[in-house]
Write a protein that holds these residues in place. Structure first.
Motif, PDB file in Angstrom:
ATOM      1  N   ASP A  11      -3.775  16.940 -14.847  1.00 40.47           N
ATOM      2  CA  ASP A  11      -5.215  16.939 -15.671  1.00 40.47           C
ATOM      3  C   ASP A  11      -5.118  15.841 -16.359  1.00 40.47           C
ATOM      4  N   SER A  12      -4.289  15.084 -16.716  1.00 44.25           N
ATOM      5  CA  SER A  12      -3.948  13.766 -17.580  1.00 44.25           C
ATOM      6  C   SER A  12      -3.967  12.607 -16.696  1.00 44.25           C
ATOM      7  N   ARG A  13      -5.465  12.149 -16.934  1.00 44.70           N
ATOM      8  CA  ARG A  13      -5.601  10.689 -16.093  1.00 44.70           C
ATOM      9  C   ARG A  13      -4.501   9.808 -16.396  1.00 44.70           C
ATOM     10  N   VAL A  14      -4.060   9.602 -17.594  1.00 46.92           N
ATOM     11  CA  VAL A  14      -3.001   8.718 -18.222  1.00 46.92           C
ATOM     12  C   VAL A  14      -1.703   8.983 -17.238  1.00 46.92           C
ATOM     13  N   ILE A  15      -1.603  10.280 -16.952  1.00 49.33           N
ATOM     14  CA  ILE A  15      -0.013  10.461 -16.160  1.00 49.33           C
ATOM     15  C   ILE A  15      -0.360  10.023 -14.573  1.00 49.33           C
ATOM     16  N   ARG A  16      -1.489  10.366 -14.179  1.00 48.89           N
ATOM     17  CA  ARG A  16      -1.880  10.046 -12.692  1.00 48.89           C
ATOM     18  C   ARG A  16      -1.903   8.366 -12.749  1.00 48.89           C
ATOM     19  N   VAL A  17      -2.352   7.772 -13.563  1.00 48.74           N
ATOM     20  CA  VAL A  17      -2.328   6.298 -13.557  1.00 48.74           C
ATOM     21  C   VAL A  17      -0.889   5.726 -13.560  1.00 48.74           C
ATOM     22  N   ARG A  18      -0.313   6.481 -14.821  1.00 47.75           N
ATOM     23  CA  ARG A  18       1.017   5.948 -14.917  1.00 47.75           C
ATOM     24  C   ARG A  18       2.008   6.163 -13.690  1.00 47.75           C
ATOM     25  N   VAL A  19       1.650   7.197 -12.865  1.00 46.88           N
ATOM     26  CA  VAL A  19       2.734   7.461 -11.706  1.00 46.88           C
ATOM     27  C   VAL A  19       2.189   6.603 -10.781  1.00 46.88           C
ATOM     28  N   LYS A  20       1.051   5.924 -10.650  1.00 47.37           N
ATOM     29  CA  LYS A  20       0.681   5.120  -9.530  1.00 47.37           C
ATOM     30  C   LYS A  20       1.335   3.827  -9.945  1.00 47.37           C
ATOM     31  N   GLU A  21       1.226   3.479 -11.217  1.00 52.07           N
ATOM     32  CA  GLU A  21       1.803   1.976 -11.500  1.00 52.07           C
ATOM     33  C   GLU A  21       3.064   1.902 -11.604  1.00 52.07           C
ATOM     34  N   MET A  22       3.906   3.162 -11.445  1.00 54.28           N
ATOM     35  CA  MET A  22       5.258   3.277 -11.564  1.00 54.28           C
ATOM     36  C   MET A  22       5.845   2.934 -10.138  1.00 54.28           C
ATOM     37  N   LEU A  23       5.151   3.480  -9.065  1.00 58.59           N
ATOM     38  CA  LEU A  23       5.526   3.648  -7.790  1.00 58.59           C
ATOM     39  C   LEU A  23       5.725   2.230  -7.201  1.00 58.59           C
ATOM     40  N   PRO A  24       6.856   1.780  -6.493  1.00 58.95           N
ATOM     41  CA  PRO A  24       7.025   0.470  -6.146  1.00 58.95           C
ATOM     42  C   PRO A  24       5.810   0.171  -4.811  1.00 58.95           C
ATOM     43  N   PRO A  25       5.357  -1.141  -4.930  1.00 56.28           N
ATOM     44  CA  PRO A  25       4.445  -1.412  -4.127  1.00 56.28           C
ATOM     45  C   PRO A  25       4.878  -1.338  -2.570  1.00 56.28           C
ATOM     46  N   GLY A  26       4.215  -0.615  -1.850  1.00 53.16           N
ATOM     47  CA  GLY A  26       4.483  -0.188  -0.363  1.00 53.16           C
ATOM     48  C   GLY A  26       3.423   0.314   0.385  1.00 53.16           C
ATOM     49  N   ASN A  27       3.688   0.662   1.586  1.00 50.39           N
ATOM     50  CA  ASN A  27       2.696   1.002   2.365  1.00 50.39           C
ATOM     51  C   ASN A  27       2.061   2.584   2.331  1.00 50.39           C
ATOM     52  N   PHE A  28       1.718   2.844   1.298  1.00 56.23           N
ATOM     53  CA  PHE A  28       1.227   4.171   0.871  1.00 56.23           C
ATOM     54  C   PHE A  28      -0.242   4.127   0.104  1.00 56.23           C
ATOM     55  N   GLU A  29      -0.843   5.313   0.011  1.00 54.06           N
ATOM     56  CA  GLU A  29      -2.172   5.665  -0.770  1.00 54.06           C
ATOM     57  C   GLU A  29      -1.652   6.745  -1.617  1.00 54.06           C
ATOM     58  N   VAL A  30      -2.305   6.355  -2.819  1.00 56.23           N
ATOM     59  CA  VAL A  30      -2.156   7.555  -3.881  1.00 56.23           C
ATOM     60  C   VAL A  30      -3.379   8.248  -3.972  1.00 56.23           C
ATOM     61  N   LEU A  31      -3.340   9.538  -3.700  1.00 55.32           N
ATOM     62  CA  LEU A  31      -4.460  10.443  -3.994  1.00 55.32           C
ATOM     63  C   LEU A  31      -4.145  11.070  -5.307  1.00 55.32           C
ATOM     64  N   GLU A  32      -5.258  11.582  -6.068  1.00 53.08           N
ATOM     65  CA  GLU A  32      -5.397  12.193  -7.121  1.00 53.08           C
ATOM     66  C   GLU A  32      -6.148  13.642  -7.238  1.00 53.08           C
ATOM     67  N   ALA A  33      -5.847  14.212  -8.087  1.00 53.12           N
ATOM     68  CA  ALA A  33      -6.348  15.590  -8.403  1.00 53.12           C
ATOM     69  C   ALA A  33      -6.414  15.947  -9.756  1.00 53.12           C
ATOM     70  N   LYS A  34      -7.458  16.441 -10.421  1.00 54.11           N
ATOM     71  CA  LYS A  34      -7.415  16.650 -11.781  1.00 54.11           C
ATOM     72  C   LYS A  34      -7.166  17.856 -12.281  1.00 54.11           C
ATOM     73  N   ASP A  35      -7.044  19.013 -11.117  1.00 59.53           N
ATOM     74  CA  ASP A  35      -6.846  20.322 -11.405  1.00 59.53           C
ATOM     75  C   ASP A  35      -6.185  21.074 -10.017  1.00 59.53           C
ATOM     76  N   GLY A  36      -5.595  22.170 -10.424  1.00 61.29           N
ATOM     77  CA  GLY A  36      -5.033  22.782  -9.178  1.00 61.29           C
ATOM     78  C   GLY A  36      -5.821  22.992  -8.133  1.00 61.29           C
ATOM     79  N   LEU A  37      -7.146  23.509  -8.367  1.00 60.89           N
ATOM     80  CA  LEU A  37      -7.768  23.703  -7.093  1.00 60.89           C
ATOM     81  C   LEU A  37      -8.216  22.672  -6.257  1.00 60.89           C
TER      82      LEU A  37
END
Length: 185
Positions: A11-37
Motif C-alpha cells: 500500500d506504500s507507493r514509496v516501497i513499491r518504487v524503492r523495490v523497483k529501483e533496487m532491482l538490477p536492470p534486466g529482462n523483467f517487468e515490475v507490476l504494482e498493486a496498492k492493496d491485497g484485492l
C-alpha cells in the motif's frame, strides 16, 4: 516485452518504487498493486514470476492473499517474498521457519532484497510435503476428516513438538520474570 514479471503488492507507493529501483536492470517487468484485492487479481491475471507481498494491506490483507496463494497448487509455485515492518505479526499467523517463502523485514537494503528473492526462488522449487493449511492456528481436524493413521500420527507428533516448544517458552518467561524481579529489588 519483458519475459519475467515481478509483482509488488504494497500500500506504500514509496516501497513499491524503492523495490523497483533496487532491482538490477534486466529482462523483467515490475507490476504494482496498492492493496491485497488488486494484488490477488494481478496474480491470477498476470501469473508473475515473483510476488513481493506486504503483510499489512487494505481491502484484503497480506495474510488473506497468502492463504489464497497457498490454497492454489499453481500459485504455490510462484516464488514469494513476504515483507513487513512487524515480523511478530507474520509469525503470529505463520510460524517459523518459513519453509516455502522468504521474509524480509522493512526497511531493507538492496543486498537484503536480492538475497530474499534468491532464497524465495529456491524455496519455491521445494516439493510440498502436505496440503496447504487455511490458518496457522487452526482447530484440530476431527478424526474422521484427518485421513489415514499416518496423517493422524504426523498431527500427534506436531502437537507433541508444539507442546515441548510451549513448555520451553514458559520456562524462559519464568526465568525472565525472575530476572526482572531481581533487578527491580
Amino acid at each position: 516485452m519483458a519475459s519475467n514479471k515481478i509483482l509488488v503488492i504494497d500500500d506504500s507507493r514509496v516501497i513499491r518504487v524503492r523495490v523497483k529501483e533496487m532491482l538490477p536492470p534486466g529482462n523483467f517487468e515490475v507490476l504494482e498493486a496498492k492493496d491485497g484485492l488488486e494484488g490477488l487479481h494481478l496474480i491470477r491475471q498476470e501469473r508473475p514470476n515473483l510476488i513481493m507481498l506486504d503483510f499489512l494491506l487494505p481491502k484484503l490483507s497480506g495474510w488473506e492473499v497468502y492463504q489464497q496463494i497457498q490454497n492454489n497448487a499453481d500459485l504455490q509455485k510462484i516464488p514469494l517474498v513476504l515483507m513487513s515492518g512487524r515480523k511478530e505479526e507474520v509469525v503470529e499467523k505463520i510460524p517459523e521457519p518459513f519453509e516455502y517463502f522468504e521474509f524480509i523485514p522493512k526497511p531493507f537494503e538492496q543486498k537484503e532484497l536480492i538475497g530474499a528473492i534468491r532464497s524465495a526462488m529456491a524455496k519455491a522449487r521445494l516439493p510440498r510435503k502436505q496440503a496447504p493449511v487455511n490458518t496457522a492456528v487452526s482447530s484440530p481436524l476431527p478424526i474422521a476428516e484427518a485421513g489415514s493413521s499416518a496423517e493422524i500420527q504426523i498431527l500427534k507428533e506436531k502437537i507433541t513438538n508444539m507442546q515441548a516448544e510451549i513448555d520451553g517458552l514458559k520456562q524462559q518467561i519464568g526465568q525472565i520474570m525472575l530476572l526482572i524481579k531481581q533487578n527491580a529489588s
